[in-house]
Design a protein around this motif. Structure first.
Motif, short mmCIF file in Angstrom:
data_model
loop_
_atom_site.label_atom_id
_atom_site.label_comp_id
_atom_site.label_asym_id
_atom_site.label_seq_id
_atom_site.Cartn_x
_atom_site.Cartn_y
_atom_site.Cartn_z
N GLY A 92 -28.44 11.25 -20.79
CA GLY A 92 -29.27 11.52 -19.62
C GLY A 92 -29.28 10.36 -18.65
N ASN A 93 -29.56 10.65 -17.39
CA ASN A 93 -29.58 9.63 -16.34
C ASN A 93 -30.93 9.51 -15.67
N PHE A 94 -31.99 10.04 -16.31
CA PHE A 94 -33.29 9.99 -15.67
C PHE A 94 -33.82 8.56 -15.63
N GLU A 95 -34.72 8.32 -14.69
CA GLU A 95 -35.19 6.96 -14.41
C GLU A 95 -35.87 6.30 -15.58
N LEU A 96 -36.51 7.09 -16.43
CA LEU A 96 -37.29 6.55 -17.53
C LEU A 96 -36.43 6.17 -18.74
N ARG A 97 -35.16 6.58 -18.75
CA ARG A 97 -34.33 6.42 -19.94
C ARG A 97 -34.20 4.97 -20.42
N PRO A 98 -33.88 3.98 -19.56
CA PRO A 98 -33.74 2.60 -20.07
C PRO A 98 -35.02 2.08 -20.71
N LEU A 99 -36.16 2.38 -20.11
CA LEU A 99 -37.42 1.89 -20.66
C LEU A 99 -37.71 2.52 -22.01
N LEU A 100 -37.48 3.83 -22.13
CA LEU A 100 -37.69 4.50 -23.41
C LEU A 100 -36.71 4.00 -24.46
#
Length: 534
Positions: A167-175
């Motif tokens: 996935g490329n959603f904005e929250l992905r790196p933080l999660l």
């Protein structure tokens, strides 16, 4: 130590008036800078349109806060609400299986948000550290855990493992980094507790129940395995009188604080202003000092609210999670300076107290604090700023012990015994004032930048001397005295002095030397999670 020494009421009134006027003065300066049209270029990136009816833009520099309470607010509410509903149904129908239901729901939530490859990555780390825990060697568990944690802080291991998250959603790196980092710490806690178990081993199912508890999975806090295991498997689900009322009040307080912070972000851009060094050089000394202080207060508020929301959910599950961090306003000793009580409890239990013992020996305390801040540096991510922050805080913690030992010797102990308790309290507050600002300066290194910390120190101690320095220190002295007054009243509630029976023959009274030892900085370093002796 004069903890119950009272000051005259008029003196406390003076401290309150000075502190309120100083805070309002600093807030006015920051508000003027935030409202100035000449600073539009600085605010162009991180100041975005806010509430329509407010007529002002909003400071959006803190991505994590905006994610929680704006961008992905609905997703977080949906996930936590689903957890609460399924947990409640299970608690009513089959309470003995509630920890298993927590695990299943957590795994499904992680799978739906990050993909099956990420779940397999997490499971592989759990299996690896579980296998090592069967050897029951503490040092091996630490080496394996810290090595695994380092793979999420260094290239090329970061990029390789990040490929497992889809996935490329904005929250992905933080999660991704939050889930992996907290997983390793929880696995280390499990492994170390398994080493302490005398009979047999905990099953890997218990580790998975512990790790995939959704409220703690991505953002913490860390609850050590021994506490989670007992509480999650407790068949008695009865609540104390008024417990649900307290949980409701806590949720309401969190909501009110979120609204207050949102209003603050519309009128004072305390997070955006420190990013422009040119602008900072033109604002007043007092505005700069207030800005540094408010940045630390905000970071505490953010931690308290975010952990408060998670803690509210976990308390509904009959757990007793780590408490929110102590307010930075109440801190004037390094032994209590922490922003994540879960990480603090983890480090105290497995490192700081384990190596430091009673924290009376200077060498043992030095070794314990070096190891503690070494692990903390790895947790935050190795960098020069983090290393400087760790060194300064480690030095401050040990300096408190050295100073406490020095002032427990002659002639200092005799001098303090000769003066009144109220005067002893005033002298302590003077030293605590300097300690307070060292804590502030050391921690804005990590929360802001090295350049901002250097500018604040220069304006506070050098360029602003003597007027700004003396004024800021006097206001801080007033704050310290008000903190001590609150602690004094709490001490009287917790441990009131017993009323001695009348003696038939008057006898001379003696003074307990242990209650009059002067500690120039504050209390002797002890467990950072405990109440200080000051």
């Amino acid at each position: 130590m004069g903890v119950k020494a009272a000051l005259p009421r008029y003196e406390l009134y003076l401290y309150n008036v000075v502190l309120c006027m100083a805070m309002l003065w600093a807030a006015r300066w920051i508000f003027d800078v935030s409202s100035s049209n000449s600073n539009k270029k600085t605010f162009k990136t991180s100041v975005q349109p806010g509430w329509y009816y407010s007529g002002r833009k909003m400071d959006t520099a803190d991505v994590e806060w905006m994610m929680w309470f704006s961008t992905f607010r609905e997703h977080i509410i949906f996930a936590l609400s689903g957890h609460v509903i399924f947990a409640k149904i299970c608690s009513l129908l089959a309470p003995q299986y509630r920890s298993l239901v927590y695990m299943v729901y957590g795994m499904l939530a992680v799978f739906s948000s990050m993909g099956w490859a990420y779940v397999m990555l997490i499971l592989s780390h759990c299996v690896l550290l579980y296998s090592i825990s069967l050897v029951k060697l503490r040092w091996l568990c630490f080496v394996a855990g810290l090595t695994t944690l380092a793979t999420f802080k260094m290239e090329p291991f970061i990029s390789w493992q990040a490929g497992f998250a889809t996935g490329n959603f904005e929250l992905r790196p933080l999660l991704f980094y939050g889930g992996c980092g907290f997983t390793i710490m929880r696995c280390m806690s499990f492994a170390l507790e398994n080493c302490e178990r005398k009979d047999g081993n905990y099953s890997i199912l218990e580790l998975l129940k512990y790790n995939f508890y959704l409220p703690f999975f991505y953002f913490g806090p860390i609850m050590t395995f021994d506490k989670f295991y007992i509480q999650a498997n407790n068949p008695n689900l009865t609540r104390k009188d008024g417990e649900m009322w307290n949980i409701s009040i806590q949720a309401l307080v969190n909501l009110v604080v979120i609204m207050i912070v949102a209003v603050l972000f519309h009128f004072m851009y305390i997070l955006t202003i420190p990013t422009d060094m040119k602008l900072l050089k033109h604002i007043s000394d007092w505005a700069l000092v207030g800005l540094a202080y408010l940045n630390l207060v905000y970071d505490w508020v953010k931690a308290a609210v975010m952990f408060g929301v998670i803690n509210t959910v976990s308390r509904l599950d009959h757990l007793d999670p780590p408490k929110p961090p102590k307010c930075i306003t109440m801190l004037y000793v390094f032994s209590e300076a922490h922003f994540d009580r879960g990480i603090n409890d983890f480090l105290c239990k497995y490192v700081y107290n384990y190596l430091g013992g009673k924290h009376e020996n200077v060498l043992d305390e030095l070794i314990a604090s070096l190891c503690t801040y070494g692990i903390m540096s790895l947790w935050l991510g190795p960098s020069w700023v983090v290393f400087i922050w760790a060194f300064l805080n480690c030095f401050g913690l040990n300096f408190e012990l050295w100073t406490a030992k020095l002032f427990s010797m002659e002639p200092f102990i005799s001098i303090e015994m000769a003066i009144s308790d109220s005067m002893s309290r005033r002298i302590r507050a003077v030293f605590n004032t300097f300690n307070f600002w060292t804590i502030v300066l050391y921690n804005i290194l990590v929360l802001n930048s090295l350049e901002f910390a250097k500018l604040v120190a220069k304006r506070l101690l050098l360029k602003g001397f003597p007027f700004t320095t003396i004024t800021a220190m006097f206001v801080t002295y007033c704050l310290i005295q008000l903190i001590k007054e609150k602690e004094r009243r709490q001490a009287l509630i917790d441990d009131p002095d017993p009323i001695p029976p009348p003696a038939p023959v008057p006898a001379p009274t003696t003074t307990d030397p242990s209650t009059t030892q002067m500690d120039a900085v504050a209390a002797q370093p002890v467990d950072p999670n405990k109440q200080k002796a000051e």
